[in-house]
Design a protein around this motif. Structure first.
Motif, PDB file in Angstrom:
ATOM      1  N   LEU A  58      60.757 -15.236  23.930  1.00 14.46           N
ATOM      2  CA  LEU A  58      59.921 -14.558  22.936  1.00 14.46           C
ATOM      3  C   LEU A  58      58.949 -15.524  22.271  1.00 14.46           C
ATOM      4  O   LEU A  58      57.829 -15.142  21.913  1.00 14.46           O
ATOM      5  CB  LEU A  58      60.797 -13.873  21.881  1.00 14.46           C
ATOM      6  N   ALA A  59      59.379 -16.769  22.116  1.00 14.41           N
ATOM      7  CA  ALA A  59      58.469 -17.770  21.544  1.00 14.41           C
ATOM      8  C   ALA A  59      57.296 -18.037  22.484  1.00 14.41           C
ATOM      9  O   ALA A  59      56.171 -18.309  22.029  1.00 14.41           O
ATOM     10  CB  ALA A  59      59.233 -19.064  21.258  1.00 14.41           C
ATOM     11  N   LEU A  60      57.540 -17.934  23.794  1.00 13.71           N
ATOM     12  CA  LEU A  60      56.497 -18.223  24.781  1.00 13.71           C
ATOM     13  C   LEU A  60      55.600 -17.011  25.047  1.00 13.71           C
ATOM     14  O   LEU A  60      54.372 -17.140  25.102  1.00 13.71           O
ATOM     15  CB  LEU A  60      57.127 -18.696  26.092  1.00 13.71           C
ATOM     16  N   VAL A  61      56.223 -15.834  25.244  1.00  9.37           N
ATOM     17  CA  VAL A  61      55.440 -14.668  25.676  1.00  9.37           C
ATOM     18  C   VAL A  61      55.221 -13.642  24.571  1.00  9.37           C
ATOM     19  O   VAL A  61      54.442 -12.696  24.746  1.00  9.37           O
ATOM     20  CB  VAL A  61      56.116 -13.986  26.887  1.00  9.37           C
ATOM     21  N   LYS A  62      55.936 -13.776  23.451  1.00  9.17           N
ATOM     22  CA  LYS A  62      55.768 -12.926  22.252  1.00  9.17           C
ATOM     23  C   LYS A  62      56.272 -11.493  22.430  1.00  9.17           C
ATOM     24  O   LYS A  62      56.985 -10.968  21.584  1.00  9.17           O
ATOM     25  CB  LYS A  62      54.295 -12.878  21.806  1.00  9.17           C
ATOM     26  N   ASP A  63      55.926 -10.835  23.516  1.00  8.26           N
ATOM     27  CA  ASP A  63      56.184  -9.403  23.690  1.00  8.26           C
ATOM     28  C   ASP A  63      57.491  -9.157  24.443  1.00  8.26           C
ATOM     29  O   ASP A  63      57.669  -9.681  25.550  1.00  8.26           O
ATOM     30  CB  ASP A  63      55.030  -8.787  24.461  1.00  8.26           C
ATOM     31  N   PRO A  64      58.422  -8.333  23.880  1.00  2.87           N
ATOM     32  CA  PRO A  64      59.665  -8.007  24.593  1.00  2.87           C
ATOM     33  C   PRO A  64      59.439  -7.364  25.959  1.00  2.87           C
ATOM     34  O   PRO A  64      60.250  -7.530  26.868  1.00  2.87           O
ATOM     35  CB  PRO A  64      60.382  -7.044  23.641  1.00  2.87           C
ATOM     36  N   VAL A  65      58.324  -6.631  26.128  1.00  4.58           N
ATOM     37  CA  VAL A  65      58.043  -5.989  27.413  1.00  4.58           C
ATOM     38  C   VAL A  65      57.817  -7.047  28.497  1.00  4.58           C
ATOM     39  O   VAL A  65      58.228  -6.872  29.646  1.00  4.58           O
ATOM     40  CB  VAL A  65      56.820  -5.051  27.305  1.00  4.58           C
ATOM     41  N   THR A  66      57.192  -8.144  28.133  1.00  2.00           N
ATOM     42  CA  THR A  66      56.994  -9.232  29.091  1.00  2.00           C
ATOM     43  C   THR A  66      58.330  -9.857  29.477  1.00  2.00           C
ATOM     44  O   THR A  66      58.516 -10.294  30.617  1.00  2.00           O
ATOM     45  CB  THR A  66      56.057 -10.301  28.506  1.00  2.00           C
ATOM     46  N   VAL A  67      59.262  -9.898  28.522  1.00  2.00           N
ATOM     47  CA  VAL A  67      60.610 -10.383  28.834  1.00  2.00           C
ATOM     48  C   VAL A  67      61.257  -9.466  29.865  1.00  2.00           C
ATOM     49  O   VAL A  67      61.923  -9.939  30.796  1.00  2.00           O
ATOM     50  CB  VAL A  67      61.474 -10.455  27.558  1.00  2.00           C
ATOM     51  N   LEU A  68      61.048  -8.151  29.720  1.00  2.00           N
ATOM     52  CA  LEU A  68      61.579  -7.206  30.701  1.00  2.00           C
ATOM     53  C   LEU A  68      60.973  -7.441  32.082  1.00  2.00           C
ATOM     54  O   LEU A  68      61.663  -7.339  33.102  1.00  2.00           O
ATOM     55  CB  LEU A  68      61.308  -5.768  30.254  1.00  2.00           C
ATOM     56  N   LEU A  69      59.674  -7.754  32.119  1.00  2.00           N
ATOM     57  CA  LEU A  69      59.028  -8.050  33.391  1.00  2.00           C
ATOM     58  C   LEU A  69      59.645  -9.291  34.034  1.00  2.00           C
ATOM     59  O   LEU A  69      59.906  -9.318  35.243  1.00  2.00           O
ATOM     60  CB  LEU A  69      57.529  -8.254  33.178  1.00  2.00           C
ATOM     61  N   ILE A  70      59.903 -10.314  33.235  1.00  2.00           N
ATOM     62  CA  ILE A  70      60.547 -11.538  33.740  1.00  2.00           C
ATOM     63  C   ILE A  70      61.939 -11.214  34.271  1.00  2.00           C
ATOM     64  O   ILE A  70      62.356 -11.720  35.319  1.00  2.00           O
ATOM     65  CB  ILE A  70      60.607 -12.606  32.634  1.00  2.00           C
ATOM     66  N   GLN A  71      62.678 -10.362  33.557  1.00  2.00           N
ATOM     67  CA  GLN A  71      63.999  -9.933  34.035  1.00  2.00           C
ATOM     68  C   GLN A  71      63.886  -9.244  35.385  1.00  2.00           C
ATOM     69  O   GLN A  71      64.680  -9.512  36.304  1.00  2.00           O
ATOM     70  CB  GLN A  71      64.628  -8.953  33.030  1.00  2.00           C
ATOM     71  N   ALA A  72      62.908  -8.341  35.503  1.00  2.00           N
ATOM     72  CA  ALA A  72      62.749  -7.580  36.745  1.00  2.00           C
ATOM     73  C   ALA A  72      62.412  -8.505  37.914  1.00  2.00           C
ATOM     74  O   ALA A  72      62.960  -8.361  39.017  1.00  2.00           O
ATOM     75  CB  ALA A  72      61.660  -6.518  36.569  1.00  2.00           C
ATOM     76  N   VAL A  73      61.510  -9.456  37.682  1.00  2.00           N
ATOM     77  CA  VAL A  73      61.135 -10.396  38.742  1.00  2.00           C
ATOM     78  C   VAL A  73      62.331 -11.267  39.126  1.00  2.00           C
ATOM     79  O   VAL A  73      62.601 -11.505  40.316  1.00  2.00           O
ATOM     80  CB  VAL A  73      59.949 -11.269  38.292  1.00  2.00           C
TER      81      VAL A  73
END
Length: 395
Positions: A58-73
């Motif tokens: 979250l410190a790097l990408v800010k948005d929780p949705v981007t964290v979900l994208l990282i999880q999916a990848v």
């Protein structure tokens, strides 16, 4: 498959699923970013691995949705690990089928869309198992260091990681060369003894200083909640269901002044029934809705029961072919997940079963491979016999 579902939720306007736990994790990570203060409660200590990972992301990408994208990848790329693990333990056909089973697993896809520990934990577990197997196939020290690091990280990623690492250690013990181990301990006995004494001294100092009081109190509180809210109500899942085992619990505390021991011992017969129901429920919710009175119901049951049949087939054949010791990590990790679900509860969405899915897929793939191989072998034998008979009578 992971990314397809991720973008479907994004573009459909439905949004990503939420849960109270997700909100807690996000708030905790945001608080860590702002203050970087870690408490001594159970959720602070036993989830510190995931909390720190989410904080960094979250410190790097800010948005929780981007964290979900990282999880999916990440979960998508883990199909490579599933393939490689199955290839090392069994064969190419099993590896291909295991990869397909993993890729199309709805449980794996579902948990990539939640800000929870599950998706990253499964990926970390697969990486750790891959590194463990590489330790046996390569003399490179980097694999041993990497495996030790991932195993230690799992210990603090979430509480289930403790049981998982314990069963991985059982696999290591099963495959140890006794002579090498004894020689190692004999050579380094002074260093090992000194290290154990130092660890014991630190534990005594920390405990005597009251630094673990908050952690111990929170663990006891959570254990009491599970016993008095889940066990006492006879819940199979984490909420009421028609499959629950209703009984009148005995709350007397008369065993070593322990609430936990007293409850389990005084209600052991009902608890065993509850464990039995959870063992059945572990297969899936479909076990409660099985209909064998119609052709459609029988077909549906056969399809849903097929993974279990393939898993059991793989178990029997692995033992018969003397492959079980080498490949036992698959069954040990499924057992660890099974015991965790039985001892605590099977949540309604089968979250806690999810880490076992890749290994169930590997075992089921091996079972399918053996069934296919057996069918081909029989077909060749019958074809050869028929051709022989044809040749015989045509003379």
């Amino acid at each position: 498959m992971r990314l397809q579902y991720f973008y479907y939720l994004q573009w459909s306007g439905k949004g990503y699923p939420q849960s109270p736990d997700s909100d807690w994790y996000i708030r905790y990570a945001q608080n860590l970013i702002a203050n970087f203060k870690i408490g001594s409660d159970m959720n602070d200590i036993m989830y510190i691995g995931y909390n720190l990972l989410l904080t960094v992301l979250l410190a790097l990408v800010k948005d929780p949705v981007t964290v979900l994208l990282i999880q999916a990848v990440t979960a998508s790329l883990c199909v490579v690990l599933v393939f490689k693990i199955a290839r090392m333990l069994f064969n190419l056909r099993t590896a291909i089928m295991a990869g397909i089973f993993y890729a199309y697993s709805w449980d794996i896809t579902l948990w990539t869309t939640y800000i929870l520990t599950d998706s990253f934990f499964i990926s970390l577990l697969l990486l750790s198992v891959y590194l463990l197997l590489k330790c046996y196939r390569s003399d490179k020290r980097i694999y041993k260091i990497a495996f030790a690091a991932t195993a230690l990280y799992m210990l603090v990623f979430r509480p289930a990681g403790i049981m998982t690492v314990f069963f991985m250690l059982i696999y290591i013990v099963i495959n140890l060369d006794r002579g090498t181990v004894l020689a190692f301990f004999k050579k380094h006995r002074m260093a090992i003894g000194g290290g154990l004494v130092a660890i014991a001294a630190v534990c005594v100092w920390v405990y005597a200083g009251g630094k673990l009081d908050s952690l111990i109190d929170s663990m006891q509180f959570n254990a009491k909640k599970v016993l008095y809210n889940v066990y006492a109500n006879g819940w199979v899942y984490d909420h009421p269901s028609p499959q629950d085992h209703k009984f009148r619990p005995d709350y007397t505390i008369n065993i070593l002044n322990s609430l936990i021991l007293s409850f389990i011992i005084n209600n052991w017969d009902h608890i065993l029934i509850l464990y039995g129901k959870r063992s059945i429920a572990f297969l899936g919710r479909w076990v409660w809705t099985t209909d064998l009175t119609s052709l459609a119901g029988i077909k549906r049951f056969a399809w849903q029961f097929l993974p279990t049949v393939l898993f059991m087939t793989a178990t029997v054949i692995a033992i018969a072919n003397k492959q079980f010791r080498k490949a036992s990590i698959v069954w040990l990790l499924v057992l660890s997940v099974f015991l965790f679900c039985i001892l605590f509860f099977i949540d309604g969405m089968f979250r806690y079963k999810a880490p076992g899915i890749p290994f169930i897929a590997i075992a089921a793939a091996y079972g399918a491979d053996r069934v296919i191989y057996g069918a081909i072998w029989i077909a060749k034998k019958l074809t050869g016999k028929l051709l022989w008979n044809k040749g015989k009578y045509s003379l």
